[in-house]
Design a protein around this motif. Sequence first.
Motif, PDB file in Angstrom:
ATOM      1  N   ASN A 105       3.992  -2.280  -0.382  1.00  0.00           N
ATOM      2  CA  ASN A 105       3.736  -2.955   0.877  1.00  0.00           C
ATOM      3  C   ASN A 105       4.545  -4.338   0.863  1.00  0.00           C
ATOM      4  O   ASN A 105       4.461  -5.156   0.090  1.00  0.00           O
ATOM      5  CB  ASN A 105       2.379  -3.105   1.077  1.00  0.00           C
ATOM      6  CG  ASN A 105       2.113  -1.849   2.117  1.00  0.00           C
ATOM      7  OD1 ASN A 105       2.409  -1.777   3.118  1.00  0.00           O
ATOM      8  ND2 ASN A 105       1.133  -0.847   1.462  1.00  0.00           N
ATOM      9  N   GLU A 115       4.967  -4.209  -5.763  1.00  0.00           N
ATOM     10  CA  GLU A 115       4.117  -3.656  -4.544  1.00  0.00           C
ATOM     11  C   GLU A 115       5.014  -3.391  -3.599  1.00  0.00           C
ATOM     12  O   GLU A 115       5.786  -4.139  -2.858  1.00  0.00           O
ATOM     13  CB  GLU A 115       3.250  -5.045  -4.104  1.00  0.00           C
ATOM     14  CG  GLU A 115       2.354  -4.718  -3.093  1.00  0.00           C
ATOM     15  CD  GLU A 115       1.876  -3.221  -3.053  1.00  0.00           C
ATOM     16  OE1 GLU A 115       0.883  -3.131  -3.960  1.00  0.00           O
ATOM     17  OE2 GLU A 115       1.868  -2.684  -2.076  1.00  0.00           O
ATOM     18  N   ALA A 122      -0.136  -3.756  -6.259  1.00  0.00           N
ATOM     19  CA  ALA A 122      -0.895  -5.096  -6.318  1.00  0.00           C
ATOM     20  C   ALA A 122      -2.334  -4.815  -5.413  1.00  0.00           C
ATOM     21  O   ALA A 122      -2.609  -5.609  -4.404  1.00  0.00           O
ATOM     22  CB  ALA A 122      -0.128  -6.145  -5.799  1.00  0.00           C
ATOM     23  N   CYS A 156      -1.085   1.168 -11.363  1.00  0.00           N
ATOM     24  CA  CYS A 156      -2.321   1.049 -10.570  1.00  0.00           C
ATOM     25  C   CYS A 156      -1.735   1.402  -9.137  1.00  0.00           C
ATOM     26  O   CYS A 156      -2.127   0.722  -8.153  1.00  0.00           O
ATOM     27  CB  CYS A 156      -2.804  -0.384 -10.402  1.00  0.00           C
ATOM     28  SG  CYS A 156      -3.013  -1.110 -12.306  1.00  0.00           S
ATOM     29  N   CYS A 157      -1.406   2.587  -8.734  1.00  0.00           N
ATOM     30  CA  CYS A 157      -0.822   2.895  -7.664  1.00  0.00           C
ATOM     31  C   CYS A 157      -1.835   3.558  -6.647  1.00  0.00           C
ATOM     32  O   CYS A 157      -1.475   3.949  -5.344  1.00  0.00           O
ATOM     33  CB  CYS A 157       0.362   3.945  -7.760  1.00  0.00           C
ATOM     34  SG  CYS A 157       1.706   3.296  -8.604  1.00  0.00           S
ATOM     35  N   SER A 206      -6.837  -4.117  -5.794  1.00  0.00           N
ATOM     36  CA  SER A 206      -7.607  -4.480  -6.673  1.00  0.00           C
ATOM     37  C   SER A 206      -7.695  -4.571  -8.005  1.00  0.00           C
ATOM     38  O   SER A 206      -7.694  -5.411  -8.910  1.00  0.00           O
ATOM     39  CB  SER A 206      -9.140  -4.496  -6.037  1.00  0.00           C
ATOM     40  OG  SER A 206      -9.323  -3.015  -5.876  1.00  0.00           O
TER      41      SER A 206
HETATM   42  O1  AHZ Z   1       1.156  -0.103  -1.825  1.00  0.00           O
HETATM   43  C1  AHZ Z   1       0.234   0.408  -3.092  1.00  0.00           C
HETATM   44  C2  AHZ Z   1      -1.134  -0.294  -2.831  1.00  0.00           C
HETATM   45  O2  AHZ Z   1      -0.888  -1.628  -2.455  1.00  0.00           O
HETATM   46  C3  AHZ Z   1       0.902  -0.037  -4.287  1.00  0.00           C
HETATM   47  N1  AHZ Z   1       1.730   1.227  -4.620  1.00  0.00           N
HETATM   48  C4  AHZ Z   1       1.600   2.597  -4.860  1.00  0.00           C
HETATM   49  N2  AHZ Z   1       2.486   3.088  -5.245  1.00  0.00           N
HETATM   50  C5  AHZ Z   1       3.454   2.458  -5.496  1.00  0.00           C
HETATM   51  C6  AHZ Z   1       4.913   2.428  -5.913  1.00  0.00           C
HETATM   52  N3  AHZ Z   1       5.513   1.297  -6.175  1.00  0.00           N
HETATM   53  C7  AHZ Z   1       4.996   0.179  -5.703  1.00  0.00           C
HETATM   54  N4  AHZ Z   1       5.428   3.484  -6.143  1.00  0.00           N
HETATM   55  C8  AHZ Z   1       2.979   1.044  -5.075  1.00  0.00           C
HETATM   56  N5  AHZ Z   1       3.631  -0.031  -5.264  1.00  0.00           N
HETATM   57  O3  AHZ Z   1      -0.263   0.323  -5.085  1.00  0.00           O
HETATM   58  C9  AHZ Z   1      -1.256  -0.476  -4.608  1.00  0.00           C
HETATM   59  C10 AHZ Z   1      -2.594   0.371  -4.934  1.00  0.00           C
HETATM   60  O4  AHZ Z   1      -3.581  -0.192  -4.297  1.00  0.00           O
HETATM   61  P1  AHZ Z   1      -5.061   0.558  -3.988  1.00  0.00           P
HETATM   62  O5  AHZ Z   1      -5.829  -0.510  -3.557  1.00  0.00           O
HETATM   63  O6  AHZ Z   1      -4.693   1.606  -3.297  1.00  0.00           O
HETATM   64  O7  AHZ Z   1      -5.530   0.993  -5.471  1.00  0.00           O
HETATM   65  P2  AHZ Z   1      -6.621   0.679  -6.389  1.00  0.00           P
HETATM   66  O8  AHZ Z   1      -6.816   1.714  -7.409  1.00  0.00           O
HETATM   67  O9  AHZ Z   1      -6.517  -0.907  -7.047  1.00  0.00           O
HETATM   68  O10 AHZ Z   1      -7.690   0.403  -5.375  1.00  0.00           O
HETATM   69  C11 AHZ Z   1      -8.523   1.598  -4.677  1.00  0.00           C
HETATM   70  C12 AHZ Z   1      -9.816   1.107  -3.963  1.00  0.00           C
HETATM   71  C13 AHZ Z   1     -10.557   2.439  -3.807  1.00  0.00           C
HETATM   72  S1  AHZ Z   1      -9.965   3.567  -2.889  1.00  0.00           S
HETATM   73  C14 AHZ Z   1     -11.566   4.482  -2.945  1.00  0.00           C
HETATM   74  C15 AHZ Z   1     -11.944   5.830  -2.768  1.00  0.00           C
HETATM   75  O11 AHZ Z   1     -11.027   6.287  -2.036  1.00  0.00           O
HETATM   76  O12 AHZ Z   1     -12.816   6.400  -2.742  1.00  0.00           O
HETATM   77  N6  AHZ Z   1     -12.432   3.547  -3.432  1.00  0.00           N
HETATM   78  C16 AHZ Z   1     -11.799   2.486  -3.775  1.00  0.00           C
HETATM   79  C17 AHZ Z   1     -12.625   1.386  -4.439  1.00  0.00           C
END
Ligand code: AHZ
Length: 324
Positions: A96, A94, A70, A232-233, A72
């Motif tokens: 967390n 999620e 969960a 979307c991990c 973005s």
């Molecule tokens: O807790 C994790 C986070 O809230 C969740 N998650 C990951 N693995 C999981 C699993 N079971 C349940 N096995 C899990 N939940 O997934 C969520 C990922 O959110 P995020 O904000 O890390 O990923 P996103 O791809 O939506 O956004 C990434 C934002 C980034 S990182 C980045 C960079 O490092 O350059 N740039 C941006 C914009």
Amino acid sequence: MSTTQTQTQNKLSVQSQSVEHCLSDVVKQDDWSDFAFAPIREATVSRAMTSRYFKDLDKFAVSDVVIIGAGSSGLSAAYVIAKNRPDLKIAIIEANVAPGGGCWLGGQLFSAMIMRKPADKFLDELNIPYEDEGHYVVVKHAALFMSTVLSEVLKFPNVKMFNATAVEDLVTRPADDNSQHVNVAGVVTNWTLVTQNHDTQSCMDPNVIELSGYKDNGERDLSQKHGVILSCCGHDGPFGAFTVKRMASIDSSKSYAGMKGLDMNRAEDAVVKNAGAYDKVGSVYFAGMEVAEHAGLNRMGPTFGAMAVSGIKAAEDILKHFAA
Ligand code: AHZ
């Protein structure tokens, strides 16, 4: 502070200024001395929570869409799917306690969140204010975006978020072509604190959410569409890139390319273009930074347009699957 509070016709007033709030008509005295909540039994609180949670576990044991993560990207996708298809059961898992992933702050713990155009269209749809800087827009706090998209998603009756719950494995079935490859037919879940302690305790078996569209014997029910997983991990981390890594370990035709260095211009376009269906696994889709891990793309750092837009693109693919 020399504040004189008086009460006029049941309205609080401070220094003769009428103070309006949601309890103005309920509070009988300005010192709140006769204030009391409606009575409740402790057991009533327990039952009110657990009965709903177990009802949800029952309802979503077979889901049409399982979104892992969960952050973005996951929540942007959830919003688009839930809005367009109120008939689909959408479970968000999620790991967390607090949903939101990396979207409570911008970069280096600064508050402002940058989105490059045309991602501003999504902000407009959600009525999130921003400063227009030409080619990009700035939301004054990333938490304003996250809290808004989160609350909009949770309001949909067909969405349930199971937080503090980790996907720790995938349910697999033989691929439709009977090769050695696999289809994904569900997710294996556990309380995150349990998942994190498998090395320190004796076996603590998990729970399962199955995708819709399978018969009792596990074969596809061709009379209906099969459900899908949208992973979307995020990028590699304690739980990150879960599905990409697990698929590479259970299916020899899959590889884990790994995310490359930061290049904002290349990364954001590429993440959007590569978001959506996972090659040759009909039930798995990707959005967000897990796409960069899967396809070996650059990271973009603190610009969030591609997170929202890759979620929208993956949602479009999933809506097409259910429409076809
Ligand atoms: O807790 C994790 C986070 O809230 C969740 N998650 C990951 N693995 C999981 C699993 N079971 C349940 N096995 C899990 N939940 O997934 C969520 C990922 O959110 P995020 O904000 O890390 O990923 P996103 O791809 O939506 O956004 C990434 C934002 C980034 S990182 C980045 C960079 O490092 O350059 N740039 C941006 C914009």
